[in-house]
Design an enzyme around this catalytic site. Structure first.
Site, mmCIF file in Angstrom:
data_model
loop_
_atom_site.group_PDB
_atom_site.id
_atom_site.type_symbol
_atom_site.label_atom_id
_atom_site.label_comp_id
_atom_site.label_asym_id
_atom_site.label_seq_id
_atom_site.Cartn_x
_atom_site.Cartn_y
_atom_site.Cartn_z
ATOM 1 N N CYS A 77 0.847 -1.190 0.000
ATOM 2 C CA CYS A 77 0.000 0.000 0.000
ATOM 3 C C CYS A 77 0.885 1.243 0.000
ATOM 4 O O CYS A 77 1.952 1.273 0.608
ATOM 5 C CB CYS A 77 -0.894 -0.008 1.239
ATOM 6 S SG CYS A 77 -2.101 1.325 1.258
ATOM 7 N N PHE A 164 -7.912 6.722 -1.485
ATOM 8 C CA PHE A 164 -8.546 7.891 -2.086
ATOM 9 C C PHE A 164 -7.842 8.308 -3.368
ATOM 10 O O PHE A 164 -6.708 7.913 -3.629
ATOM 11 C CB PHE A 164 -8.544 9.074 -1.112
ATOM 12 C CG PHE A 164 -7.174 9.570 -0.716
ATOM 13 C CD1 PHE A 164 -6.436 10.394 -1.558
ATOM 14 C CD2 PHE A 164 -6.619 9.224 0.503
ATOM 15 C CE1 PHE A 164 -5.171 10.862 -1.210
ATOM 16 C CE2 PHE A 164 -5.358 9.684 0.870
ATOM 17 C CZ PHE A 164 -4.631 10.498 0.010
ATOM 18 N N ILE A 165 -8.551 9.118 -4.155
ATOM 19 C CA ILE A 165 -7.995 9.837 -5.307
ATOM 20 C C ILE A 165 -8.318 11.307 -5.092
ATOM 21 O O ILE A 165 -9.447 11.647 -4.747
ATOM 22 C CB ILE A 165 -8.614 9.356 -6.631
ATOM 23 C CG1 ILE A 165 -8.348 7.865 -6.855
ATOM 24 C CG2 ILE A 165 -8.078 10.182 -7.813
ATOM 25 C CD1 ILE A 165 -9.157 7.274 -7.996
ATOM 26 N N ASN A 273 3.677 0.204 3.197
ATOM 27 C CA ASN A 273 3.516 -1.094 3.871
ATOM 28 C C ASN A 273 4.363 -2.088 3.088
ATOM 29 O O ASN A 273 3.862 -2.699 2.135
ATOM 30 C CB ASN A 273 2.060 -1.581 3.850
ATOM 31 C CG ASN A 273 1.174 -0.900 4.865
ATOM 32 O OD1 ASN A 273 1.539 0.092 5.446
ATOM 33 N ND2 ASN A 273 -0.007 -1.452 5.079
ATOM 34 N N HIS A 328 3.809 7.903 7.385
ATOM 35 C CA HIS A 328 3.080 7.672 6.125
ATOM 36 C C HIS A 328 1.841 8.531 6.025
ATOM 37 O O HIS A 328 1.139 8.503 5.015
ATOM 38 C CB HIS A 328 2.709 6.208 5.993
ATOM 39 C CG HIS A 328 1.457 5.777 6.717
ATOM 40 N ND1 HIS A 328 1.218 6.083 8.035
ATOM 41 C CD2 HIS A 328 0.387 5.056 6.301
ATOM 42 C CE1 HIS A 328 0.053 5.561 8.401
ATOM 43 N NE2 HIS A 328 -0.466 4.944 7.368
ATOM 44 N N GLY A 329 1.529 9.283 7.065
ATOM 45 C CA GLY A 329 0.344 10.124 7.031
ATOM 46 C C GLY A 329 0.107 10.744 8.389
ATOM 47 O O GLY A 329 1.003 10.787 9.246
#
Length: 399
Positions: A77, A164-165, A273, A328-329
């Site tokens: 991911c 998401f996009i 990941n 990662h976020g």
């Protein structure tokens, strides 16, 4: 900030946030990881939170071993983004049509394609290696043999959850208003199926019998089980990379159809990941990043926030104490169930004001309020990355 060290572990567990702010379940997981005999060290990112087996937001360096749970079930991911030549002035006031066109081109949620994508028919998609990639499917774990058709039909699809996009606008600086395209997805169902099968195999191995948490079960180098896992792992990571490449090419085509004058910079792509073979202090290790990106010196990465708060393009500083990694976020601050109990669709509409997106009960668990403050997360890792661009979404497509 500089890191803190979590006490009472065999291997060093370095933490890029206040150790006392880590939820107790996640802290217990990190201590369990730090006791494993194969672990060289652990780096904990500021978006850390509890996960199955291994903590989300953890970077684990192991010698001659790897834990499937330290990779996660969505193998490979990650994120992809590309800057366009468009500016905010080129976009229409009403972005609903652009959102619908994206959703028409790229299946989201549980949807999959009626037939597999043909790479040769997708504008801008790299053509190399597709035939060899699919030929290798027959060599994967026998338990997924019947899933080849599904895997092919899910190639180039988004999935649900936090995937998401987005269409974003760059904030501040000389390129303020520049349009970016961004997406977040992974290896879809086939990655999950492979991960769960190998986790089950690892739990049954005798050397894992006395672990503090059987979900941390490892494969050891030089064994058939390790060889089989690494074969399937590398394939699933490639699936995820190719999946994002297909979607990004389709997204670029949607935008080009509406804005024929558009041109694109070189895309940025990163797993968060995954497993990589790396060397630190002269020791060869297998590094698992579960909810973390590689941030080697000069390397570009993507750190997204939530569906209403924007994202960051960053450049790594190559901090080896963190195994050249970064968050990662934003990371969740509450579970999906808690988010649904805590927020309403009115809250979602208010927190995503100005963003063309779903605002219904089906995505309340993805509300910005369920995530940590992305600005605070960035502030805690200034020794890991520097900000290249701050992006704010104007369109967000969710599964």
């Amino acid at each position: 900030m500089t890191y803190a060290v979590l006490p009472s572990t065999r291997a060093p567990v370095r933490v890029w946030t206040d150790p006392y702010s880590i939820e107790p379940q996640a802290a217990a997981q990190l201590r369990n990881i730090g006791t494993l005999p194969w672990v060289q060290g652990v780096a904990v990112m500021p978006d850390v939170h509890f996960g199955k087996g291994a903590t989300v937001g953890s970077v684990i360096a192991m010698r001659q071993a790897v834990s499937p749970a330290a990779v996660g079930v969505d193998i490979g991911c990650g994120m992809s983004a590309v800057r366009t030549s468009l500016t905010a002035a080129d976009l229409p006031d009403d972005l609903a049509g652009l959102r619908r066109a994206i959703e028409d081109a790229i299946p989201v949620g549980f949807a999959q394609r009626k037939e597999a994508v043909n790479p040769r028919r997708i504008w801008g998609l790299a053509q190399a290696g597709w035939d060899d990639f699919w030929r290798r499917f027959s060599g994967l774990h026998a338990g997924v043999a019947r899933l080849e058709g599904r895997a092919m039909n899910q190639m180039g699809t988004l999935g649900g959850g936090n995937h998401f996009i987005e269409v974003c606008l760059e904030q501040g600086g000389v390129d303020a208003g520049r349009v970016w395209l961004m997406l977040h997805s992974g290896s879809r169902n086939i990655g999950k199926e492979l991960a769960e099968r190998h986790m089950a195999i690892a739990r049954r191995l005798s050397h894992n019998a006395a672990l503090p948490d059987r979900d941390l079960a490892v494969f050891l180098a030089g064994t058939a089980e390790m060889d089989a896992y690494r074969r399937d792992l590398w394939w699933a990571q490639e699936y995820a990379r190719r999946n994002r490449a297909v979607m990004l090419a389709l997204l670029c085509t949607v935008v080009r159809d509406r804005f024929p004058q558009v041109s694109y910079d070189e895309p940025i792509s990163c797993h968060h990941n995954y497993v990589a073979e790396e060397t630190y202090d002269g020791v060869e290790v297998l590094v698992t990043r579960k909810g973390a990106i590689r941030a080697g010196a000069g390397e570009l990465g993507i750190i997204p926030g939530s569906m209403g708060t924007g994202s960051y393009i960053v450049r790594g500083k190559g901090n080896e104490a963190a195994y050249c990694s970064a968050s990662h976020g934003a990371g969740r601050r509450m579970s999906r169930g808690q988010a649904k109990r805590s927020f309403t669709t009115d809250d979602l509409a208010a927190q995503t004001a100005g963003v063309e997106c779903r605002k219904d009960a089906g995505v309340v668990d993805e509300i910005p309020g369920a995530y940590k403050d992305i600005e605070a997360v960035l502030a805690q890792q200034t020794d890991l990355v520097e900000v290249v661009a701050h992006l704010k979404q104007v369109v967000c497509v969710k599964g």
